[in-house]
Scaffold this active site. Structure first.
Site, mmCIF file in Angstrom:
data_model
loop_
_atom_site.group_PDB
_atom_site.id
_atom_site.type_symbol
_atom_site.label_atom_id
_atom_site.label_comp_id
_atom_site.label_asym_id
_atom_site.label_seq_id
_atom_site.Cartn_x
_atom_site.Cartn_y
_atom_site.Cartn_z
ATOM 1 N N MET A 231 0.812 -1.208 0.000
ATOM 2 C CA MET A 231 0.000 0.000 0.000
ATOM 3 C C MET A 231 0.844 1.256 0.000
ATOM 4 O O MET A 231 0.598 2.175 -0.755
ATOM 5 C CB MET A 231 -0.916 0.038 1.237
ATOM 6 C CG MET A 231 -2.186 -0.773 1.118
ATOM 7 S SD MET A 231 -3.131 -0.658 2.634
ATOM 8 C CE MET A 231 -3.211 1.110 2.853
ATOM 9 N N VAL B 17 6.411 4.476 4.576
ATOM 10 C CA VAL B 17 6.317 5.504 5.617
ATOM 11 C C VAL B 17 7.707 6.073 5.872
ATOM 12 O O VAL B 17 8.662 5.313 6.060
ATOM 13 C CB VAL B 17 5.715 4.924 6.920
ATOM 14 C CG1 VAL B 17 5.596 6.017 7.976
ATOM 15 C CG2 VAL B 17 4.358 4.307 6.644
ATOM 16 N N LYS C 254 3.234 9.168 5.035
ATOM 17 C CA LYS C 254 2.898 7.907 4.356
ATOM 18 C C LYS C 254 2.647 8.221 2.890
ATOM 19 O O LYS C 254 1.730 8.984 2.546
ATOM 20 C CB LYS C 254 1.664 7.265 4.989
ATOM 21 C CG LYS C 254 1.219 5.991 4.264
ATOM 22 C CD LYS C 254 0.102 5.263 5.004
ATOM 23 C CE LYS C 254 0.653 4.544 6.218
ATOM 24 N NZ LYS C 254 -0.356 3.652 6.821
ATOM 25 N N ASP D 184 -9.466 -2.554 9.786
ATOM 26 C CA ASP D 184 -8.182 -3.285 9.818
ATOM 27 C C ASP D 184 -7.590 -3.218 11.225
ATOM 28 O O ASP D 184 -6.408 -2.895 11.405
ATOM 29 C CB ASP D 184 -7.214 -2.710 8.787
ATOM 30 C CG ASP D 184 -6.071 -3.687 8.484
ATOM 31 O OD1 ASP D 184 -6.235 -4.891 8.764
ATOM 32 O OD2 ASP D 184 -5.027 -3.241 7.992
#
Length: 598
Positions: free
Chosen positions: A1, A4, A19, A113
């Site tokens: 995804m 960071v 991020k 999540d």
């Protein structure tokens, strides 16, 4: 995804976390629009247990999010270090996590999540939850373009798996899994691949944590059950309700229940000394022999007249004469008991007659004897040498011979039944030896040692050899295999496979094994392994048609839904000699069966 980075906010001179999203996601306009919308929602969520979102933007195709930077570690790091936490430590972490989720649910946000990796523990003791709204954005974007399910498999709620739907109760389910993991040090569902774990989420309840941690208060079992109910309608409605239950639990449980496992417990390993009372000092004592003086009868008046030594001599002489007469008369009426021991009844009767005595031998007074043969005299009453009046009776105690009991037939009995049979035969159960035996069912006696019919002394132990059933074989792992391959692998191992349930599992091909019972271990050869498979074509058992006419065999097979290929060879006759597949195998309805006449 994303990646960071630690960065410096040059305007406010502070360290932040940036991020940067995967460039492929940044090219999706729908994802970008949803990401911006939900990032704004997350930024508006201000709570002390939520990682703050400071800014969001895009730069040369790079979509980014600026967040609060924390120094510390994740809950996953803590669990990796300690294994499991005490109930007090667990609740002290879970409470701020639920507070953060409750604030999000109130604001209309769903995390989707929740997992230990997204719970941050700062060095100054704060607990913060990260990534609010991001999981939802990614899931929504990818679900529109693929058939894959996004998320962390170990924390997915059943409704996310079955319907792709999530609400506040999905976060509650994931938080319940995190609670279980903190209490036990392990996840409730395990598998060699994601399919097994997904299947367990949908079809198996989360076990009570006390089954992994003995002594854990039952209130924790209830709390985990309320949070992880497979039916979302039976689950706690949101994080706020979950938080209320946690706070109530912290105030009602005693300290020892909250600190379980913090300090190793101790327990006595031996029994206390038992002090038995001594008999009382004034208890019964043996009676002393009493000496009772006797007095001669008073002499008649005529005998009182003499006085002096002559009179005394006359009295003494008379007394001696009386005593002598009494002794002689009494001696003539008594005799001594003869020694009749070790004689037969007839021999004892003959010997007793010589002394003017008779004998009786009561059947209820016979005794066991290791030294005197059966039917012979063990002892007498009175015993040999005792004074007995002539014409009296002697009681004979006859021998029953050595005390022996025969081992009863025990084969085929259970251990409990065999123990009872031995006790009824005045024998004891000895060692229990367990052996594999395919002919004797598990738990039944194969044989005894000594064998049945052996004569033994009272209380002698008899060893039992008990069957463990057929020798077991290893259960192969067939989960994630096509059904026909799984059946073949089980047959190779000496086992049978039986389909007991068919279920719909997203993203798994039809006729695939998704569960087996048992999953591992050993079973007696020939045992059946129960299989759960995804729905596919209906299976039909192939009947035996050999010996039938070709026409009748075809009719039987077609009636069951099979297609028939007849192979008639010259000079082969009209009777089925061979068939393929073999009888008893299972094949999909509509598949081909070949019959041959030779």
């Amino acid at each position: 995804m994303a990646a960071v980075y630690q960065a410096l906010d040059t305007r406010l001179d502070r360290r932040v976390a940036v991020k940067v999203m995967n460039p492929d996601l940044a090219q999706d306009e729908q994802f970008v629009a949803r990401f911006i919308r939900e990032a704004k929602s997350a930024a508006a969520l201000t709570h002390p247990n939520v990682v703050s979102v400071y800014d969001q933007g895009a730069d040369n195709g790079h979509l980014y999010l600026v967040m609060e930077l924390l120094s510390g570690r994740t809950l996953r790091d803590l669990l990796h270090e300690r294994g499991r936490l005490t109930p007090r430590q667990t609740l002290s972490i879970l409470e701020p996590v639920l507070a953060a989720l409750a604030a999000a649910h109130t604001a209309g946000l769903i995390h989707r999540d929740v997992k230990p990796e997204n719970v941050l523990l700062s060095d100054d003791g704060r607990v913060k939850v990260v990534d609010f709204g991001l999981a939802r954005s990614v899931s929504a974007a990818t679900n529109t373009s693929t058939d894959q399910l996004m998320g962390t498999v170990s924390y997915l709620a059943p409704e996310q798996v079955e319907r792709g739907f999530a609400d506040q109760r999905s976060d509650v389910y994931a938080a319940g899994i995190v609670l279980y993991e903190m209490l036990t040090g392990e996840k409730p569902h395990h598998g060699e691949n994601p399919i097994e774990v997904i299947y367990q989420h949908v079809h198996e309840d989360v076990p009570p944590p006390s089954s992994r941690v003995p002594g854990l208060a039952p209130e924790f079992d209830r709390l985990v059950s309320l949070a992880t109910a497979r039916d979302a309608a039976a689950r706690l409605p949101d994080a706020g309700a979950f938080l209320a239950e946690v706070r109530r639990l912290r105030t009602t449980l005693p300290p020892e229940a909250l600190d379980l496992g913090d300090t190793p417990g101790t327990s006595p390993l031996s029994e206390p000394t038992t002090v038995l009372p001594r008999p009382p000092a004034d208890g019964p004592r043996p009676a002393k022999t009493a000496v009772v003086p006797t007095y001669p009868p008073e002499p008649p008046p005529a005998m009182r007249r003499p006085r002096g030594p002559l009179a005394f001599l006359a009295v003494l002489t008379a007394a001696l004469l009386v005593a002598l007469v009494a002794f002689l008369v009494g001696s003539a009426q008594f005799t001594r008991t003869p020694d009749l021991r070790n004689r037969t009844l007839a021999e004892a009767q003959e010997e007793a007659r010589r002394f003017g005595l008779t004998v009786v031998a009561p059947a209820d007074k016979q005794e066991w004897s290791e030294t005197v043969a059966r039917g012979r005299v063990v002892t007498t009453d009175p015993e040999p040498g005792h004074r007995i009046r002539k014409g009296g009776t002697i009681t004979l105690i006859l021998s029953k011979g050595p005390e022996r009991y025969h081992v009863p037939p025990l084969k085929g009995l259970t251990e409990e039944e065999a123990t009872r049979a031995l006790a009824e035969s005045n024998l004891a159960k000895g060692q229990v030896i367990r052996e594999y035996d395919a002919d004797v069912p598990e738990g039944e006696v194969i044989r005894s040692d000594p064998p049945a019919g052996t004569a033994l002394k009272r209380g002698t132990p008899v060893n039992l050899v008990i069957s463990k059933g057929a020798e077991p074989v290893d259960v192969p792992q067939v989960i994630n295999m096509p059904l026909d391959q799984a059946m073949a692998k089980l047959r190779e191992a000496g086992l049978k496979g039986e389909v007991v349930k068919r279920v719909d599992v997203p993203f798994v091909p039809d006729n695939t094994v998704v569960n087996q019972d048992p999953k591992f271990g050993r079973l007696p050869k020939g045992s059946t392994v129960k299989l759960t498979v995804t729905k596919g074509p209906e299976l039909v058992r192939v009947p035996r048609v050999t010996g039938m006419t070709m026409a009748k065999a075809k009719k039987v097979l077609e009636k069951l839904g099979f297609q028939v290929f007849e192979l008639k060879l010259p000079f082969g006759g009209d009777t089925v000699a061979n068939q393929d597949p073999e009888p008893g195998t299972q094949r999909p309805r509509g598949s081909w069966v070949t019959i041959r006449n030779m």
